[in-house]
Write an enzyme that holds these catalytic residues in place. Structure first.
Site, PDB file in Angstrom:
ATOM      1  N   LYS A  95      -5.962  -5.879 -15.610  1.00 12.76           N
ATOM      2  CA  LYS A  95      -6.040  -6.982 -16.571  1.00 12.76           C
ATOM      3  C   LYS A  95      -4.612  -7.462 -16.810  1.00 12.76           C
ATOM      4  O   LYS A  95      -3.765  -6.706 -17.288  1.00 12.76           O
ATOM      5  CB  LYS A  95      -6.659  -6.494 -17.889  1.00 12.76           C
ATOM      6  N   ASN A 204     -12.273  -4.326 -28.238  1.00 12.11           N
ATOM      7  CA  ASN A 204     -11.378  -3.215 -28.552  1.00 12.11           C
ATOM      8  C   ASN A 204     -11.395  -2.927 -30.050  1.00 12.11           C
ATOM      9  O   ASN A 204     -12.074  -2.022 -30.505  1.00 12.11           O
ATOM     10  CB  ASN A 204      -9.968  -3.537 -28.041  1.00 12.11           C
TER      11      ASN A 204
END
Ligand code: SF4
Lengths: 254, 371
Positions: A95, A204
């Protein structure tokens, strides 16, 4: 089931590990919430110490590690961090997260594009974190990234899908998967992203900082599934005006 | 004078006696970003209820921005030679005091011992003496430390930009430098002689370090030396100023409270626990992404309570004597200040885990940045 980065996955819920209170939750999320992709910040993959174990030791071997370049401030750093990450994790999923400031943590599109160009050539499976910018998404698609990861709203804000009007065109126009990343605060936000047609979401803060991260992950997993199913069935449009049949119709319709 | 100091001066004057009502506190807390005026007003809040409300929001912001993670580090004092005359310090030049300086071998022993205890992030400290603790000595000590630890920072005398660059090139990532007090007149009185007299050179040290490639800077006052609200306001604006100038850097703030240190100096102000908590909470409210560091100067009880609210980084198992890790020394004799929290690293780790947080020893893995 869906295919992404050369893998067939069952779960469309990706989870970031950086803010978790305890890494042993990772395994539980894998088995109990079905999460298969875990994003890991390379800067934090420290060696084992007397008191802490390396995060990688907690990730089940069949799960996918998505190394995250967070902390990178330009494309050179991102490439370097990705290389170190691949070495440490044996995973080529990266990422690309490049931020110019630590106040808002907004992605830097220009540097991201440069980093992605290099990383694609280096054989990585590249997942850039970006603003919901259609032009940038298309350019990234051109150079061969696996998916684009536009933000739903700024990182850590839990504000949900704050830019639906910008995300929609990306979902409509690019052929590669779209993963909504950042800002999703509730399972209902995740469901909304999936109903819109996103291919996956990455969560997250909302999971890690909840009172019970495992159960919250389960809630998200269900919401993601529900949203996806609804999208596949096809959600009916809302009607702005009631659809009562009117005698007028007979005249207009003739 | 730096612009932010002037601004702080003006704000303090303007809101000197302004105590916001409960309603106004609530209104301020509803905002996403506080203004400087809000900041100045909140510093005058004294009601327990309002401070609790502020703490609640601070906690939420901390978790959103930093997650359930607390970074742990430990200081390593490598030398206590000092040419300065800071009136409040037991290390100062005029004190008849046994001076020590670790050899490189001793530094290795210390690091080894720290590593055994589980520490992976170290901050190297010296007194301020360019002859006995030369830059080259510090540089070598840092380069040894980078072999042992994932993360190395410094808390030494202010250096020149070129020197910071050399340290950055060997992998040092962070600088801590306390301005002691941001109130210049008082600063001059408290630092009557020695290189530290140069207020500006010290004040601008974090900027030089960040310009030279450091990734982290921690700033703050030593609370008690001057009017605390003003020092706190200046420190918060200092951190903000650094963030604006170096948006990529990670900035932290810390408000150590004065503790006796082998002198009979009596600080002009004492800062109660309530005030202290309020200051930390306000720093979080105004700067949601700035790190807040807490040292072992504070008591275990207070440290544990603050862990839940706004702390992102704390020291653990600290020894503040030169060579205190490898050689078992009397912990008070020769320490720069008294350590209140004498728990071992393991004990601190246990508390953190019990609170549902994760102790973390690494912020920047070696090699990811720098080298
Ligand atoms: S505070 Fe620091 S500079 Fe001042 S006398 Fe003590 S050791 Fe020296």
């Amino acid at each position: 089931m869906f295919e992404i980065g050369g893998k067939i996955l069952k779960s469309r819920l990706f989870v970031g590990t950086g803010k978790l209170p305890d890494y042993s939750l990772i395994e539980k999320m894998y088995y109990e919430a079905g999460v298969e992709v875990f994003a890991v910040a390379v800067r934090r993959i420290g060696p084992n110490t007397r008191h802490t174990r390396n995060v990688l030791e907690y990730i089940p071997k069949d799960a996918v590690v998505m190394v995250n370049t967070s902390g990178a401030q330009d494309h050179r750093e991102a490439v370097k961090i990705a290389m170190i990450g691949r070495e440490l994790t044996n995973s080529d999923w990266v990422k690309v997260e490049i931020e110019k400031d630590t106040k808002y943590l907004f992605p830097d599109g220009f540097e991201t594009l440069k980093a992605c160009e290099i990383l694609v050539k280096e054989g990585f499976k590249v997942f850039p974190y970006i603003y919901p910018d259609l032009n940038l998404a298309k350019e990234l698609e051109q150079i061969g990234v696996e998916a684009v990861m536009p933000l739903g709203s700024p990182i850590g804000t839990n504000k949900g899908i704050g830019c639906e009007v910008l995300l929609k065109p990306i979902i409509n126009e690019v052929k590669i998967p779209v993963i909504i990343d950042a800002g999703i605060g509730r399972p209902s936000h995740a469901a909304q992203a999936m109903e819109m047609g996103a291919d996956a979401v990455l969560i997250n803060t909302a999971i890690a900082t909840s009172a019970d991260p495992l159960r919250m992950a389960m809630a998200f997993a269900k919401a993601v599934e529900a949203g996806r199913l609804a999208f596949e069935v096809g959600i009916l449009k809302e009607h702005e005006y009631a659809q009562a049949s009117s005698p007028l119709e007979d005249f207009i319709g003739g | 004078m730096n612009g932010f100091l002037k601004e702080a001066e003006k704000l303090i004057k303007e809101y000197k006696d302004y105590v916001p009502s409960h309603k106004e506190v609530c209104r301020i807390l509803e905002k996403e970003f506080l203004t400087k005026e809000d900041l100045a007003k909140l510093l005058n809040v004294s009601s327990k209820e309002d401070i609790m409300l502020m703490a609640k929001k601070a906690q939420k912001l901390t978790r959103e921005n930093f997650g359930k993670v607390v970074l742990l580090y430990a200081p390593l004092y490598i030398a206590n030679y000092c040419q300065n005359g800071c009136v409040y310090c037991g290390f100062s030049y005029s004190k008849n005091y046994k001076r020590e300086k670790l050899s490189f071998e001793e530094i290795e022993n210390e690091l080894e011992k720290m590593k055994e205890e589980g520490i992976d992030s170290v901050i190297i400290l010296t007194g301020e003496d360019r002859i006995n603790s030369s830059f080259e000595y510090i540089e070598k000590a840092c380069s040894i430390a980078t072999e042992f630890m994932s993360e190395v920072s410094i808390e030494v005398y202010p250096l020149y930009e070129e020197e910071y660059r050399r340290l950055s090139n060997i992998g040092v990532v962070g600088i801590t430098i306390y301005q002691e007090t941001y109130q210049k007149d008082n600063y001059q009185k408290l630092h009557p002689f020695g290189p530290k007299k140069d207020f500006e050179f010290r004040l601008n040290a974090p900027e030089r370090a960040l310009k030279a490639g450091f990734h982290e800077a921690c700033v703050g006052p030593l609370l008690g030396l001057s009017e605390p609200r003003k020092d706190v306001l200046c420190a918060i604006l200092h951190a903000e100023h650094l963030l604006e100038k170096f948006p990529k850097a990670e900035i932290s703030i810390s408000f150590p409270r004065f503790r006796s240190a082998g002198t009979d100096f009596v600080p002009s102000y004492t800062v109660s626990d309530r005030e202290f908590i309020k200051f930390l909470v306000i720093a979080r409210l105004y700067l949601p992404r700035v790190g807040i560091v807490l040292s072992t100067r504070e008591s275990p009880l207070l440290r544990d309570a603050l862990l839940d609210v706004c702390i992102t980084k704390m020291s653990a198992g600290s020894k503040t004597t030169v060579g205190g890790y490898a050689k078992e020394k009397d912990e008070d004799a020769g320490a720069q200040f008294e350590v209140e929290d004498r728990r071992s690293v393991s004990e601190v780790v246990d508390v953190i885990i019990k609170k549902g947080l994760r102790p973390e020893f690494t912020n920047w893995v070696k090699g990811v940045k720098g080298i």
